[in-house]
Design an enzyme around this catalytic site. Sequence first.
Site, mmCIF file in Angstrom:
data_model
loop_
_atom_site.group_PDB
_atom_site.id
_atom_site.type_symbol
_atom_site.label_atom_id
_atom_site.label_comp_id
_atom_site.label_asym_id
_atom_site.label_seq_id
_atom_site.Cartn_x
_atom_site.Cartn_y
_atom_site.Cartn_z
ATOM 1 N N ASP A 1 68.920 31.325 26.402
ATOM 2 C CA ASP A 1 67.592 31.628 25.847
ATOM 3 C C ASP A 1 67.547 33.127 25.569
ATOM 4 O O ASP A 1 68.332 33.889 26.136
ATOM 5 C CB ASP A 1 66.481 31.243 26.850
ATOM 6 C CG ASP A 1 65.140 30.958 26.168
ATOM 7 O OD1 ASP A 1 64.734 29.780 26.125
ATOM 8 O OD2 ASP A 1 64.512 31.918 25.650
ATOM 9 N N SER B 1 58.357 26.989 18.151
ATOM 10 C CA SER B 1 58.034 25.579 18.393
ATOM 11 C C SER B 1 56.656 25.172 17.884
ATOM 12 O O SER B 1 56.165 24.097 18.227
ATOM 13 C CB SER B 1 58.148 25.266 19.881
ATOM 14 O OG SER B 1 57.262 26.080 20.622
ATOM 15 N N SER C 1 61.391 17.380 14.611
ATOM 16 C CA SER C 1 59.987 17.163 14.975
ATOM 17 C C SER C 1 59.337 16.142 14.057
ATOM 18 O O SER C 1 59.713 16.006 12.880
ATOM 19 C CB SER C 1 59.229 18.486 14.855
ATOM 20 O OG SER C 1 57.829 18.262 14.944
ATOM 21 N N ASN C 2 58.317 15.477 14.590
ATOM 22 C CA ASN C 2 57.490 14.598 13.751
ATOM 23 C C ASN C 2 56.862 15.384 12.600
ATOM 24 O O ASN C 2 56.508 14.801 11.578
ATOM 25 C CB ASN C 2 56.426 13.917 14.610
ATOM 26 C CG ASN C 2 55.350 14.860 15.102
ATOM 27 O OD1 ASN C 2 54.322 15.029 14.447
ATOM 28 N ND2 ASN C 2 55.563 15.510 16.252
ATOM 29 N N TYR D 1 56.715 25.286 9.723
ATOM 30 C CA TYR D 1 57.458 24.759 10.883
ATOM 31 C C TYR D 1 58.099 23.411 10.532
ATOM 32 O O TYR D 1 59.285 23.185 10.803
ATOM 33 C CB TYR D 1 56.490 24.623 12.058
ATOM 34 C CG TYR D 1 57.010 23.857 13.240
ATOM 35 C CD1 TYR D 1 57.965 24.410 14.091
ATOM 36 C CD2 TYR D 1 56.546 22.568 13.520
ATOM 37 C CE1 TYR D 1 58.444 23.688 15.183
ATOM 38 C CE2 TYR D 1 57.008 21.854 14.602
ATOM 39 C CZ TYR D 1 57.958 22.409 15.434
ATOM 40 O OH TYR D 1 58.430 21.697 16.508
ATOM 41 N N LYS E 1 62.176 22.097 10.130
ATOM 42 C CA LYS E 1 62.809 20.937 10.763
ATOM 43 C C LYS E 1 63.501 20.056 9.713
ATOM 44 O O LYS E 1 64.535 19.444 9.991
ATOM 45 C CB LYS E 1 61.781 20.142 11.565
ATOM 46 C CG LYS E 1 61.163 20.926 12.723
ATOM 47 C CD LYS E 1 62.201 21.427 13.721
ATOM 48 C CE LYS E 1 61.575 22.115 14.916
ATOM 49 N NZ LYS E 1 62.586 22.581 15.894
HETATM 50 N N1 LIG Z 1 57.100 20.288 22.796
HETATM 51 C C1 LIG Z 1 56.918 19.379 21.835
HETATM 52 O O1 LIG Z 1 56.020 18.529 21.879
HETATM 53 C C2 LIG Z 1 57.859 19.359 20.650
HETATM 54 C C3 LIG Z 1 57.608 18.442 19.618
HETATM 55 C C4 LIG Z 1 58.487 18.390 18.538
HETATM 56 C C5 LIG Z 1 59.572 19.240 18.502
HETATM 57 N N2 LIG Z 1 59.770 20.145 19.503
HETATM 58 C C6 LIG Z 1 60.921 21.056 19.399
HETATM 59 O O2 LIG Z 1 61.639 21.034 20.614
HETATM 60 C C7 LIG Z 1 62.167 22.334 20.886
HETATM 61 C C8 LIG Z 1 61.713 22.782 22.264
HETATM 62 O O3 LIG Z 1 60.293 22.750 22.297
HETATM 63 P P1 LIG Z 1 59.475 23.400 23.503
HETATM 64 O O4 LIG Z 1 58.162 22.740 23.537
HETATM 65 O O5 LIG Z 1 60.319 23.421 24.720
HETATM 66 O O6 LIG Z 1 59.274 24.882 22.956
HETATM 67 P P2 LIG Z 1 59.014 26.214 23.771
HETATM 68 O O7 LIG Z 1 58.315 27.145 22.829
HETATM 69 O O8 LIG Z 1 58.396 25.936 25.090
HETATM 70 O O9 LIG Z 1 60.480 26.764 24.053
HETATM 71 C C9 LIG Z 1 61.301 27.321 23.037
HETATM 72 C C10 LIG Z 1 62.275 28.251 23.718
HETATM 73 O O10 LIG Z 1 63.128 28.814 22.702
HETATM 74 C C11 LIG Z 1 63.329 30.173 23.003
HETATM 75 N N3 LIG Z 1 63.657 30.871 21.769
HETATM 76 C C12 LIG Z 1 62.811 31.190 20.752
HETATM 77 N N4 LIG Z 1 63.495 31.847 19.791
HETATM 78 C C13 LIG Z 1 64.765 31.943 20.223
HETATM 79 C C14 LIG Z 1 65.931 32.518 19.674
HETATM 80 N N5 LIG Z 1 65.898 33.126 18.471
HETATM 81 N N6 LIG Z 1 67.077 32.463 20.376
HETATM 82 C C15 LIG Z 1 67.119 31.848 21.599
HETATM 83 N N7 LIG Z 1 66.034 31.279 22.175
HETATM 84 C C16 LIG Z 1 64.888 31.319 21.479
HETATM 85 C C17 LIG Z 1 62.029 30.661 23.612
HETATM 86 O O11 LIG Z 1 62.229 31.836 24.407
HETATM 87 C C18 LIG Z 1 61.612 29.442 24.436
HETATM 88 O O12 LIG Z 1 62.071 29.530 25.773
HETATM 89 C C19 LIG Z 1 61.681 23.232 19.749
HETATM 90 O O13 LIG Z 1 62.693 23.296 18.763
HETATM 91 C C20 LIG Z 1 60.487 22.504 19.201
HETATM 92 O O14 LIG Z 1 60.263 22.799 17.836
HETATM 93 C C21 LIG Z 1 58.943 20.221 20.568
#
Ligand SMILES: NC(=O)c1ccc[n+]([C@@H]2O[C@H](COP(=O)([O-])OP(=O)(O)OC[C@H]3O[C@@H](n4cnc5c(N)ncnc54)[C@H](O)[C@@H]3O)[C@@H](O)[C@H]2O)c1
Length: 274
Positions: free
Chosen positions: A33, A74, A110-111, A138, A142
């Site tokens: 991360d 995200s 993602s959806n 966003y 995706k």
């Molecule tokens: N949470 C949901 O409901 C959901 C739904 C659909 C898709 N997603 C996808 O799942 C993934 C994880 O989601 P989440 O909810 O854990 O998100 P989150 O925002 O909690 O975590 C994302 C993590 O990525 C890290 N990050 C950001 N930019 C970065 C970079 N350039 N290099 C390295 N690390 C980086 C951040 O520090 C963070 O810890 C994302 O790609 C998100 O788009 C999540």
Amino acid sequence: MTGPVLLTGAAGQIGTVLRGGLPERGWAVRSLDVAPIDDPRPGEETVVADVTDLAAMVGAVSGASAVVHMGGVSTESTWAAVSHANIEGSYCVLEAARRAGVPRVVLASSNHATGFTPRPASGLLREDDGLPRPDTYYGVSKVAMEALGSLYADRYGLDVVCLRIGSALPEPTATRHLSTWLSPGDQVALVDAALRAPSPGFAVVWGVSDNTRNWWDLGAARALGYEPADDAEAYAAALVEVHGEPDPADPVHGRVGGEFTTSDFAAEHAGEPR
Ligand SMILES: NC(=O)c1ccc[n+]([C@@H]2O[C@H](COP(=O)([O-])OP(=O)(O)OC[C@H]3O[C@@H](n4cnc5c(N)ncnc54)[C@H](O)[C@@H]3O)[C@@H](O)[C@H]2O)c1
């Protein structure tokens, strides 16, 4: 399978769930991360790196058996922020895997790649129903992530599994989540299936629990070996009592992307004038 799984975005919401759950299913984890991980678990490797730094990513994937790519922006943000982290980042992850000979990449789609799709009045939506209909920058990122995954599967023979995640939350907090919830336990089960499926090639699957009100077909995910254990319906009575039944005439409930499809949401999160 030898070598750890490189988990990007490991400090995030889903990453934190996976850091706990994947080792219970036998996976060694190398957690990456931009934010430092201060509480490594026994046997966990940690790396501070930016997924858009190709040289750093080639080093980080070295010796890994697979990559689970959760890192990035995200939710909706500016085009510059979203395209850099999510499109450039996905390219760097896939290219680093190719250069290092890592055979499999699991991508967090993602959806919202399909958010403007109308919620079905009946029946279930499949992954290959129609064209992508992203609801935000966003969502566009995706779609690009999935396209990059398709390219690396076809051109270089990588196994690439794209998970179109619904709402990954500890528990549903809105009536939309009765159809979109992916429970913490099912987050682990889905990623585990994507890592274990024999020779999946390129696959796009929906990532939701076994929700009674699902509008996405889980057939493709189940074909990978995903066996969801949870159902958001357990929360339905309490949520409906507070919020009422979802009204499909309301755009928040009439389109699968929910509030991401509204102009106010997009403008607010992208910092644009309304
Ligand atoms: N949470 C949901 O409901 C959901 C739904 C659909 C898709 N997603 C996808 O799942 C993934 C994880 O989601 P989440 O909810 O854990 O998100 P989150 O925002 O909690 O975590 C994302 C993590 O990525 C890290 N990050 C950001 N930019 C970065 C970079 N350039 N290099 C390295 N690390 C980086 C951040 O520090 C963070 O810890 C994302 O790609 C998100 O788009 C999540």
